[in-house]
Write a protein that holds these residues in place. Structure first.
Motif, PDB file in Angstrom:
ATOM      1  N   ARG A  76       0.839  -1.200   0.000  1.00 57.58           N
ATOM      2  CA  ARG A  76       0.000   0.000   0.000  1.00 57.58           C
ATOM      3  C   ARG A  76       0.875   1.252   0.000  1.00 57.58           C
ATOM      4  O   ARG A  76       0.667   2.186  -0.759  1.00 57.58           O
ATOM      5  CB  ARG A  76      -0.896  -0.018   1.252  1.00 57.58           C
ATOM      6  N   TRP A  77       1.894   1.243   0.852  1.00 58.65           N
ATOM      7  CA  TRP A  77       2.799   2.393   0.946  1.00 58.65           C
ATOM      8  C   TRP A  77       3.446   2.708  -0.409  1.00 58.65           C
ATOM      9  O   TRP A  77       3.486   3.856  -0.843  1.00 58.65           O
ATOM     10  CB  TRP A  77       3.861   2.098   2.019  1.00 58.65           C
ATOM     11  N   HIS A  78       3.947   1.666  -1.062  1.00 59.00           N
ATOM     12  CA  HIS A  78       4.695   1.900  -2.298  1.00 59.00           C
ATOM     13  C   HIS A  78       3.818   1.884  -3.546  1.00 59.00           C
ATOM     14  O   HIS A  78       4.335   2.038  -4.655  1.00 59.00           O
ATOM     15  CB  HIS A  78       5.837   0.884  -2.409  1.00 59.00           C
ATOM     16  N   GLY A  79       2.526   1.672  -3.370  1.00 56.10           N
ATOM     17  CA  GLY A  79       1.619   1.706  -4.510  1.00 56.10           C
ATOM     18  C   GLY A  79       1.868   0.578  -5.496  1.00 56.10           C
ATOM     19  O   GLY A  79       1.792   0.781  -6.713  1.00 56.10           O
ATOM     20  N   VAL A  80       2.205  -0.610  -4.975  1.00 56.21           N
ATOM     21  CA  VAL A  80       2.420  -1.774  -5.844  1.00 56.21           C
ATOM     22  C   VAL A  80       1.518  -2.910  -5.365  1.00 56.21           C
ATOM     23  O   VAL A  80       0.970  -2.864  -4.262  1.00 56.21           O
ATOM     24  CB  VAL A  80       3.899  -2.262  -5.828  1.00 56.21           C
ATOM     25  N   ASP A  81       1.376  -3.919  -6.193  1.00 56.47           N
ATOM     26  CA  ASP A  81       0.621  -5.105  -5.804  1.00 56.47           C
ATOM     27  C   ASP A  81       1.418  -5.880  -4.749  1.00 56.47           C
ATOM     28  O   ASP A  81       2.648  -5.874  -4.773  1.00 56.47           O
ATOM     29  CB  ASP A  81       0.410  -5.973  -7.045  1.00 56.47           C
ATOM     30  N   ARG A  82       0.713  -6.565  -3.832  1.00 56.96           N
ATOM     31  CA  ARG A  82       1.442  -7.327  -2.811  1.00 56.96           C
ATOM     32  C   ARG A  82       2.321  -8.414  -3.421  1.00 56.96           C
ATOM     33  O   ARG A  82       3.322  -8.807  -2.839  1.00 56.96           O
ATOM     34  CB  ARG A  82       0.480  -7.916  -1.785  1.00 56.96           C
ATOM     35  N   ALA A  83       1.970  -8.862  -4.628  1.00 58.94           N
ATOM     36  CA  ALA A  83       2.780  -9.879  -5.312  1.00 58.94           C
ATOM     37  C   ALA A  83       4.156  -9.340  -5.697  1.00 58.94           C
ATOM     38  O   ALA A  83       5.040 -10.102  -6.102  1.00 58.94           O
ATOM     39  CB  ALA A  83       2.046 -10.378  -6.559  1.00 58.94           C
ATOM     40  N   CYS A  84       4.329  -8.026  -5.577  1.00 59.92           N
ATOM     41  CA  CYS A  84       5.616  -7.400  -5.931  1.00 59.92           C
ATOM     42  C   CYS A  84       6.505  -7.173  -4.708  1.00 59.92           C
ATOM     43  O   CYS A  84       7.529  -6.488  -4.800  1.00 59.92           O
ATOM     44  CB  CYS A  84       5.367  -6.058  -6.624  1.00 59.92           C
ATOM     45  N   VAL A  85       6.127  -7.718  -3.545  1.00 53.05           N
ATOM     46  CA  VAL A  85       6.867  -7.457  -2.300  1.00 53.05           C
ATOM     47  C   VAL A  85       7.314  -8.777  -1.665  1.00 53.05           C
ATOM     48  O   VAL A  85       6.512  -9.716  -1.548  1.00 53.05           O
ATOM     49  CB  VAL A  85       5.976  -6.707  -1.276  1.00 53.05           C
ATOM     50  N   CYS A  86       8.578  -8.853  -1.247  1.00 49.88           N
ATOM     51  CA  CYS A  86       9.025  -9.987  -0.431  1.00 49.88           C
ATOM     52  C   CYS A  86       9.809  -9.442   0.764  1.00 49.88           C
ATOM     53  O   CYS A  86      10.717  -8.618   0.598  1.00 49.88           O
ATOM     54  CB  CYS A  86       9.902 -10.949  -1.230  1.00 49.88           C
ATOM     55  N   VAL A  87       9.437  -9.897   1.967  1.00 48.30           N
ATOM     56  CA  VAL A  87      10.077  -9.436   3.202  1.00 48.30           C
ATOM     57  C   VAL A  87      11.188 -10.410   3.578  1.00 48.30           C
ATOM     58  O   VAL A  87      11.085 -11.615   3.318  1.00 48.30           O
ATOM     59  CB  VAL A  87       9.027  -9.347   4.331  1.00 48.30           C
ATOM     60  N   GLY A  88      12.242  -9.899   4.185  1.00 46.37           N
ATOM     61  CA  GLY A  88      13.353 -10.753   4.615  1.00 46.37           C
ATOM     62  C   GLY A  88      13.870 -10.383   5.997  1.00 46.37           C
ATOM     63  O   GLY A  88      13.524  -9.334   6.551  1.00 46.37           O
ATOM     64  N   ASN A  89      14.697 -11.253   6.549  1.00 42.01           N
ATOM     65  CA  ASN A  89      15.343 -11.051   7.839  1.00 42.01           C
ATOM     66  C   ASN A  89      16.495 -10.050   7.641  1.00 42.01           C
ATOM     67  O   ASN A  89      17.667 -10.422   7.530  1.00 42.01           O
ATOM     68  CB  ASN A  89      15.844 -12.404   8.358  1.00 42.01           C
ATOM     69  N   GLY A  90      16.125  -8.773   7.524  1.00 40.04           N
ATOM     70  CA  GLY A  90      17.099  -7.740   7.173  1.00 40.04           C
ATOM     71  C   GLY A  90      17.338  -7.744   5.672  1.00 40.04           C
ATOM     72  O   GLY A  90      17.098  -8.745   4.986  1.00 40.04           O
ATOM     73  N   GLY A  91      17.803  -6.604   5.172  1.00 39.71           N
ATOM     74  CA  GLY A  91      18.185  -6.538   3.761  1.00 39.71           C
ATOM     75  C   GLY A  91      19.265  -7.564   3.445  1.00 39.71           C
ATOM     76  O   GLY A  91      19.317  -8.116   2.339  1.00 39.71           O
ATOM     77  N   ASP A  92      20.107  -7.853   4.442  1.00 35.64           N
ATOM     78  CA  ASP A  92      21.209  -8.790   4.223  1.00 35.64           C
ATOM     79  C   ASP A  92      20.723 -10.170   3.764  1.00 35.64           C
ATOM     80  O   ASP A  92      21.323 -10.788   2.891  1.00 35.64           O
ATOM     81  CB  ASP A  92      22.038  -8.952   5.500  1.00 35.64           C
ATOM     82  N   GLU A  93      19.633 -10.649   4.365  1.00 31.46           N
ATOM     83  CA  GLU A  93      19.130 -11.962   3.947  1.00 31.46           C
ATOM     84  C   GLU A  93      18.697 -11.933   2.478  1.00 31.46           C
ATOM     85  O   GLU A  93      18.940 -12.871   1.714  1.00 31.46           O
ATOM     86  CB  GLU A  93      17.941 -12.422   4.808  1.00 31.46           C
ATOM     87  N   LEU A  94      18.067 -10.820   2.084  1.00 31.36           N
ATOM     88  CA  LEU A  94      17.589 -10.714   0.710  1.00 31.36           C
ATOM     89  C   LEU A  94      18.751 -10.588  -0.270  1.00 31.36           C
ATOM     90  O   LEU A  94      18.713 -11.143  -1.368  1.00 31.36           O
ATOM     91  CB  LEU A  94      16.621  -9.542   0.599  1.00 31.36           C
ATOM     92  N   LEU A  95      19.806  -9.885   0.152  1.00 28.26           N
ATOM     93  CA  LEU A  95      21.008  -9.802  -0.692  1.00 28.26           C
ATOM     94  C   LEU A  95      21.623 -11.190  -0.877  1.00 28.26           C
ATOM     95  O   LEU A  95      21.994 -11.584  -1.979  1.00 28.26           O
ATOM     96  CB  LEU A  95      22.046  -8.873  -0.042  1.00 28.26           C
ATOM     97  N   TYR A  96      21.719 -11.912   0.222  1.00 29.81           N
ATOM     98  CA  TYR A  96      22.279 -13.263   0.154  1.00 29.81           C
ATOM     99  C   TYR A  96      21.420 -14.150  -0.743  1.00 29.81           C
ATOM    100  O   TYR A  96      21.927 -14.870  -1.613  1.00 29.81           O
ATOM    101  CB  TYR A  96      22.392 -13.851   1.567  1.00 29.81           C
ATOM    102  N   ASN A  97      20.091 -14.084  -0.553  1.00 27.42           N
ATOM    103  CA  ASN A  97      19.204 -14.913  -1.354  1.00 27.42           C
ATOM    104  C   ASN A  97      19.237 -14.525  -2.834  1.00 27.42           C
ATOM    105  O   ASN A  97      19.057 -15.369  -3.708  1.00 27.42           O
ATOM    106  CB  ASN A  97      17.774 -14.832  -0.813  1.00 27.42           C
ATOM    107  N   PHE A  98      19.458 -13.244  -3.094  1.00 29.90           N
ATOM    108  CA  PHE A  98      19.593 -12.768  -4.479  1.00 29.90           C
ATOM    109  C   PHE A  98      20.765 -13.486  -5.159  1.00 29.90           C
ATOM    110  O   PHE A  98      20.635 -14.013  -6.254  1.00 29.90           O
ATOM    111  CB  PHE A  98      19.827 -11.253  -4.428  1.00 29.90           C
ATOM    112  N   LEU A  99      21.898 -13.551  -4.451  1.00 28.74           N
ATOM    113  CA  LEU A  99      23.080 -14.237  -4.989  1.00 28.74           C
ATOM    114  C   LEU A  99      22.857 -15.739  -5.062  1.00 28.74           C
ATOM    115  O   LEU A  99      23.250 -16.401  -6.027  1.00 28.74           O
ATOM    116  CB  LEU A  99      24.305 -13.930  -4.114  1.00 28.74           C
ATOM    117  N   LEU A 100      22.209 -16.279  -4.033  1.00 23.77           N
ATOM    118  CA  LEU A 100      21.970 -17.721  -3.976  1.00 23.77           C
ATOM    119  C   LEU A 100      21.079 -18.165  -5.142  1.00 23.77           C
ATOM    120  O   LEU A 100      21.329 -19.183  -5.783  1.00 23.77           O
ATOM    121  CB  LEU A 100      21.295 -18.043  -2.636  1.00 23.77           C
TER     122      LEU A 100
END
Ligand SMILES: *Cc1c(COP(=O)(O)O)cnc(C)c1O
Length: 366
Positions: A76-100
């Motif tokens: 809602r805040w960013h004006g996008v569909d919820r399908a466009c959002v993924c939450v992680g354990n800190g940005g670091d987890e998402l960075l790691y998962n991006f590489l993984l």
């Protein structure tokens, strides 16, 4: 920093043999301006809402894997569909998962150092090659032609805006060109985005750049580094990959509750962010004064909640700040491209006055 024992070097996966356990170099001090945390008291209405949410959270049930309530609020805040959002354990987890998920042997990540050291670390864990497009040594601006050239054959690109530790922004125009050039995914790490001028986020490009991933965190502007919560905004099929490979319960119930309450109360953080930005400009102006220039100190503009300063005998200055003034700042002087540089987080007015006074004494500018 410690190395692995000989026994462990023989037992870990070969590509991990050279790994060094992370040392955050943390010393308890009176004033800690070393990790770009938000040092201001949390706005009272937000803190009250968080306390209430935490108190009402049952602890016996597993968390909602996709952080549904928080995800809805972020969408809602960013004006996008919820399908466009993924939450992680800190940005670091998402960075790691991006590489993984998208890196791996035979693949290349393009970065623009000096930047966030975790990128290269996660790339090494995921056995991903790093192609470094060095920033201009004087201004730390990105070499756009070299970046576009490197992006053409890369699976991954990470751009940081504002960049940690140099403070530079990346223009939306360049992000769009990199997205067009790169056959893979382009992440824009906006961990400090809330401190940058309005209209500089890459998020609006998501509509026309399907290979763009925007990373945000609650650790900096929202002052919640301790709860470990970050999120990505990206196309639904990209988010599906992040969702599929994550540790399903990595974002615990307390974090989800606190983050949801903080995001619902996001308006109350505006004042703090404004104050940090105005303190940043005051700190920069003070460090640009002739007495500091005469002492050999140089500073760069910053769009984050930190400033980078180069000075003679930086490591010694940092150690004396810690030992004689009980002020902790971050030493980058051993990092390629950043010799003589210290990074100072923008603190409260009192904290900033203390670091300015101490620096004046230690650099001979007093
Ligand atoms: C702080 C930071 C992050 C994310 O931090 P988390 O606390 O893991 O959310 C990501 N990128 C950069 C450049 C940062 O400085």
């Amino acid at each position: 920093m410690a190395e692995l024992s000989a026994r462990m070097r023989a037992l870990v996966q070969p590509h991990l043999a050279g790994i060094e356990p992370y040392d955050p170099n943390f010393t308890p001090t009176r004033i800690n301006l070393s990790a770009n945390e938000n040092t201001y008291p949390m706005p009272a209405p937000a803190r009250a809402a968080i306390n209430e949410a935490l108190a009402a959270t049952p602890l016996n049930r597993y968390p909602d894997p996709m952080s549904g309530a928080l995800r809805n609020e972020l969408a809602r805040w960013h004006g996008v569909d919820r399908a466009c959002v993924c939450v992680g354990n800190g940005g670091d987890e998402l960075l790691y998962n991006f590489l993984l998920a998208f890196g791996g042997p035979g693949r290349t990540l393009v970065t623009c150092p000096p930047d966030f050291s975790e990128y290269a670390f996660f790339a090494s864990l995921a056995q991903t090659e790093v192609a470094r497009v060095w920033r201009d040594p004087a201004t730390f601006e990105i070499d756009a032609p070299a970046l576009l050239e490197a992006a053409r054959t890369a699976q991954l690109v990470i751009l940081t805006s504002p960049n940690n530790p140099t403070g530079n922004l990346v223009s939306a125009e360049l992000v769009e060109r990199v997205c067009a050039a790169c056959p893979g995914l382009v992440m824009v790490d906006e961990a400090y985005g809330e401190f940058a001028p309005a209209g500089t986020s890459a998020a609006p490009l998501l509509e026309r750049c399907p290979n763009l991933v925007v990373l945000h965190t609650l650790s900096k502007a929202f002052g919640e580094a301790g709860i470990r919560c970050g999120y990505v905004l990206a196309a639904p099929d990209v988010v599906e990959v992040f969702a599929a490979i994550r540790q399903i319960y990595s974002v615990n119930v307390l974090t989800q509750a606190a983050a949801t309450a903080a995001v619902r109360n996001r308006a109350s953080f505006g004042r703090v962010v404004e104050q940090i930005c105005s303190e940043r400009e005051r700190l920069l102006a003070a460090l640009r004064a002739p007495r500091f220039a005469a002492a050999g100190l140089e500073v760069w503009p910053s769009a984050g909640n930190f400033v980078l300063a180069r000075m003679p005998r930086a490591s010694q200055v940092r150690a004396r700040l810690r030992d004689e003034y009980s002020i902790l700042v971050r030493d980058f002087s051993y990092v390629p491209g950043l010799d003589g540089c210290l990074r100072i987080t923008v603190g409260t007015p009192d904290e900033n006055n203390a670091v300015l006074a101490a620096l004046a004494e230690l650099t001979g500018a007093a």
